[in-house]
Design a protein around this motif. Structure first.
Motif, PDB file in Angstrom:
ATOM      1  N   LEU A   1       0.839  -1.201   0.000  1.00  0.00           N
ATOM      2  CA  LEU A   1       0.000   0.000   0.000  1.00  0.00           C
ATOM      3  C   LEU A   1       0.870   1.246   0.000  1.00  0.00           C
ATOM      4  O   LEU A   1       1.886   1.302   0.694  1.00  0.00           O
ATOM      5  CB  LEU A   1      -0.914   0.022   1.234  1.00  0.00           C
ATOM      6  CG  LEU A   1      -1.944  -1.108   1.361  1.00  0.00           C
ATOM      7  CD1 LEU A   1      -2.704  -0.958   2.657  1.00  0.00           C
ATOM      8  CD2 LEU A   1      -2.894  -1.119   0.183  1.00  0.00           C
ATOM      9  N   ASP A   2       0.455   2.218  -0.793  1.00  0.00           N
ATOM     10  CA  ASP A   2       1.057   3.546  -0.780  1.00  0.00           C
ATOM     11  C   ASP A   2      -0.023   4.512  -0.313  1.00  0.00           C
ATOM     12  O   ASP A   2      -0.818   5.007  -1.107  1.00  0.00           O
ATOM     13  CB  ASP A   2       1.570   3.922  -2.172  1.00  0.00           C
ATOM     14  CG  ASP A   2       2.378   5.208  -2.139  1.00  0.00           C
ATOM     15  OD1 ASP A   2       2.596   5.735  -1.030  1.00  0.00           O
ATOM     16  OD2 ASP A   2       2.787   5.689  -3.203  1.00  0.00           O
ATOM     17  N   GLY A   3      -0.075   4.748   0.992  1.00  0.00           N
ATOM     18  CA  GLY A   3      -1.195   5.478   1.565  1.00  0.00           C
ATOM     19  C   GLY A   3      -2.402   4.568   1.641  1.00  0.00           C
ATOM     20  O   GLY A   3      -2.399   3.515   2.274  1.00  0.00           O
ATOM     21  N   SER A   4      -3.483   4.947   0.968  1.00  0.00           N
ATOM     22  CA  SER A   4      -4.687   4.112   0.899  1.00  0.00           C
ATOM     23  C   SER A   4      -4.816   3.397  -0.437  1.00  0.00           C
ATOM     24  O   SER A   4      -5.814   2.724  -0.679  1.00  0.00           O
ATOM     25  CB  SER A   4      -5.934   4.983   1.122  1.00  0.00           C
ATOM     26  OG  SER A   4      -6.016   5.986   0.123  1.00  0.00           O
ATOM     27  N   LYS A   5      -3.819   3.524  -1.296  1.00  0.00           N
ATOM     28  CA  LYS A   5      -3.875   2.922  -2.627  1.00  0.00           C
ATOM     29  C   LYS A   5      -3.055   1.639  -2.646  1.00  0.00           C
ATOM     30  O   LYS A   5      -1.911   1.607  -2.194  1.00  0.00           O
ATOM     31  CB  LYS A   5      -3.321   3.906  -3.658  1.00  0.00           C
ATOM     32  CG  LYS A   5      -3.284   3.356  -5.076  1.00  0.00           C
ATOM     33  CD  LYS A   5      -2.658   4.370  -6.015  1.00  0.00           C
ATOM     34  CE  LYS A   5      -2.540   3.808  -7.417  1.00  0.00           C
ATOM     35  NZ  LYS A   5      -1.870   4.775  -8.334  1.00  0.00           N
TER      36      LYS A   5
ATOM     37  N   GLU B   1     -10.973  -5.318   1.000  1.00  0.00           N
ATOM     38  CA  GLU B   1     -10.657  -6.086   2.199  1.00  0.00           C
ATOM     39  C   GLU B   1      -9.267  -5.747   2.719  1.00  0.00           C
ATOM     40  O   GLU B   1      -9.043  -5.615   3.926  1.00  0.00           O
ATOM     41  CB  GLU B   1     -10.756  -7.585   1.897  1.00  0.00           C
ATOM     42  CG  GLU B   1     -12.176  -8.079   1.674  1.00  0.00           C
ATOM     43  CD  GLU B   1     -12.200  -9.547   1.306  1.00  0.00           C
ATOM     44  OE1 GLU B   1     -11.097 -10.112   1.090  1.00  0.00           O
ATOM     45  OE2 GLU B   1     -13.298 -10.139   1.217  1.00  0.00           O
ATOM     46  N   CYS B   2      -8.327  -5.621   1.751  1.00  0.00           N
ATOM     47  CA  CYS B   2      -6.954  -5.301   2.132  1.00  0.00           C
ATOM     48  C   CYS B   2      -6.885  -3.936   2.805  1.00  0.00           C
ATOM     49  O   CYS B   2      -6.232  -3.757   3.835  1.00  0.00           O
ATOM     50  CB  CYS B   2      -6.053  -5.352   0.900  1.00  0.00           C
ATOM     51  SG  CYS B   2      -4.371  -4.825   1.219  1.00  0.00           S
ATOM     52  N   VAL B   3      -7.603  -2.947   2.218  1.00  0.00           N
ATOM     53  CA  VAL B   3      -7.581  -1.593   2.780  1.00  0.00           C
ATOM     54  C   VAL B   3      -8.241  -1.564   4.150  1.00  0.00           C
ATOM     55  O   VAL B   3      -7.757  -0.941   5.100  1.00  0.00           O
ATOM     56  CB  VAL B   3      -8.261  -0.608   1.808  1.00  0.00           C
ATOM     57  CG1 VAL B   3      -8.453   0.749   2.455  1.00  0.00           C
ATOM     58  CG2 VAL B   3      -7.440  -0.476   0.545  1.00  0.00           C
TER      59      VAL B   3
ATOM     60  N   THR C   1      -3.759  -1.068  11.126  1.00  0.00           N
ATOM     61  CA  THR C   1      -2.510  -0.985  11.891  1.00  0.00           C
ATOM     62  C   THR C   1      -1.319  -0.853  10.957  1.00  0.00           C
ATOM     63  O   THR C   1      -0.378  -0.085  11.230  1.00  0.00           O
ATOM     64  CB  THR C   1      -2.362  -2.237  12.769  1.00  0.00           C
ATOM     65  OG1 THR C   1      -2.429  -3.412  11.930  1.00  0.00           O
ATOM     66  CG2 THR C   1      -3.465  -2.315  13.795  1.00  0.00           C
ATOM     67  N   VAL C   2      -1.371  -1.615   9.862  1.00  0.00           N
ATOM     68  CA  VAL C   2      -0.269  -1.524   8.891  1.00  0.00           C
ATOM     69  C   VAL C   2      -0.204  -0.124   8.306  1.00  0.00           C
ATOM     70  O   VAL C   2       0.874   0.449   8.116  1.00  0.00           O
ATOM     71  CB  VAL C   2      -0.446  -2.589   7.789  1.00  0.00           C
ATOM     72  CG1 VAL C   2       0.647  -2.459   6.745  1.00  0.00           C
ATOM     73  CG2 VAL C   2      -0.432  -3.982   8.391  1.00  0.00           C
TER      74      VAL C   2
END
Length: 356
Positions: free
Chosen positions: A50-54, A235-237, A242-243
């Motif tokens: 992830l780069d931010g929320s992307k 789902e990942c976002v 925490t990540v």
């Protein structure tokens, strides 16, 4: 969710240029966290970053994938589902080796999980396949359309004609002639040809319908795959708060480091500009001195030429002076001789006067 990170590292993320298929396009401005995830409900391994929320990486590991080390700190793999090639740049060779080792390990685990799922599917599908008749398994195969199945006999063959005509031949009385029998066979043959043409047309129409159904099914599968990817991204976002927080802290630290490095670079740039300006001043002075040196050299050459000319003139004058001196010496010698002669003449005249 049933999906947990099992290994994480940091790397710069790249993707292959979709237009040229040669150049790498960076998808992150700095090093980001790249993690291996395992979904225990589906027995699937994924690489997520992830780069931010992307989500810049969302790649499901399959048995046919290969991770290739292209340099000491760079590796890549191709994802046919995402239709792209991912590249990772690590800060050390050991991190690249560890990531490649985990990739091979999880790839083998994915292969074993796929084999187990295939065995389960085969075991579950075997009874249903045995209960289906053979004609219903492939009703519209190309062989059936062209009439080349082993069980199918072309209506135009003599064996089929004889087989269909034999009961009629037995039913005819002995008094009928052979011409009526031939007419009967011809009628049977025409009827069989008509039936065959109808069946062929029906099979061709069914084949066209099957192709259309397959195209629709492919479109539905692509849409389902796209929706599945979107769901996994969501789902990942949603499951990595925490990540994301840790990544945000790391990003803030990285931004501060980059700002400090940028400030240092700006100071270095200012110093280099001053050095360039001083170098330009030195260059201007050097050019002016070079021009003066050229002028001096040209003047020196002119003076040397004039000096050589004066030397030649002086040498000529010296030669003329020597010649003049020589002529004066000869005249003095001649004058001395004349004076001596006059003296002798005077003495002689004086003697003559005394004697007279």
């Amino acid at each position: 969710m049933g999906e947990q990170p099992i290994f994480s590292t940091r790397a710069h993320v790249f993707q292959i240029d979709p237009n040229t298929k040669k150049n790498w396009v960076p998808t992150s401005k700095h090093a980001v966290t790249v993690s291996y995830f395992f979904d225990c409900t589906r027995s699937v391994y994924r690489i997520i970053s992830l780069d931010g929320s992307k989500a810049i990486i969302n790649s499901t590991i399959t048995p046919n994938m290969t991770f290739t080390k292209t340099s000491q700190k760079f590796g890549q793999w191709a994802d046919s589902r995402a239709n792209t090639v991912y590249g990772l740049g690590f800060s050390s060779e050991s991190q690249l080796a560890k990531f490649a080792e985990k990739f091979a390990e999880f790839k083998e685990a994915a292969r074993l999980a796929k084999e187990k799922s295939q065995e389960k599917m085969e075991l579950s599908s075997t009874p249903s396949q045995e209960s289906i008749p053979g004609d219903l398994l492939s009703p519209l195969s190309p062989d059936s359309i062209n009439g080349t199945e082993p069980e199918r006999v072309t209506p135009d063959t003599p064996q089929h004609i004889e087989a269909r005509a034999e009961p009629s031949h037995k039913a005819l009385p002995p008094s009928h002639s052979s011409s009526s029998m031939n007419k009967h066979w011809e009628a049977e043959l025409e009827a069989l040809k008509g039936n065959n043409a109808k069946l062929t047309a029906a099979l061709l129409e069914s084949s066209a319908n099957v192709k259309q159904w397959k195209q629709q099914l492919g479109a539905y599968q692509e849409e389902a795959e796209r929706l599945h990817k979107r769901v996994t991204e969501l789902e990942c976002v949603s499951g990595q708060t925490t990540v994301i927080k840790s990544q945000k802290t790391e990003l803030n630290q990285t931004i501060e480091e980059l700002e400090a490095a940028l400030k240092a670079k700006e100071e270095e740039l200012e110093r280099l500009k001053e050095e360039v300006e001083s170098a330009n001043g030195f260059q201007f002075k050097k050019e002016s001195l070079s021009q003066k040196l050229q002028d001096t050299e040209s003047r020196n050459q002119a003076l040397e030429a004039r000096l050589s000319e004066l030397e030649q003139r002086l040498e000529g004058q010296q030669q003329e002076r020597e010649a003049f001196r020589d002529s004066l010496r000869s005249l003095l010698e001649l004058l001395d001789g004349k004076i001596f002669e006059l003296t002798e003449l005077r003495d002689t005249l004086g003697k003559l006067l005394e004697s007279s």
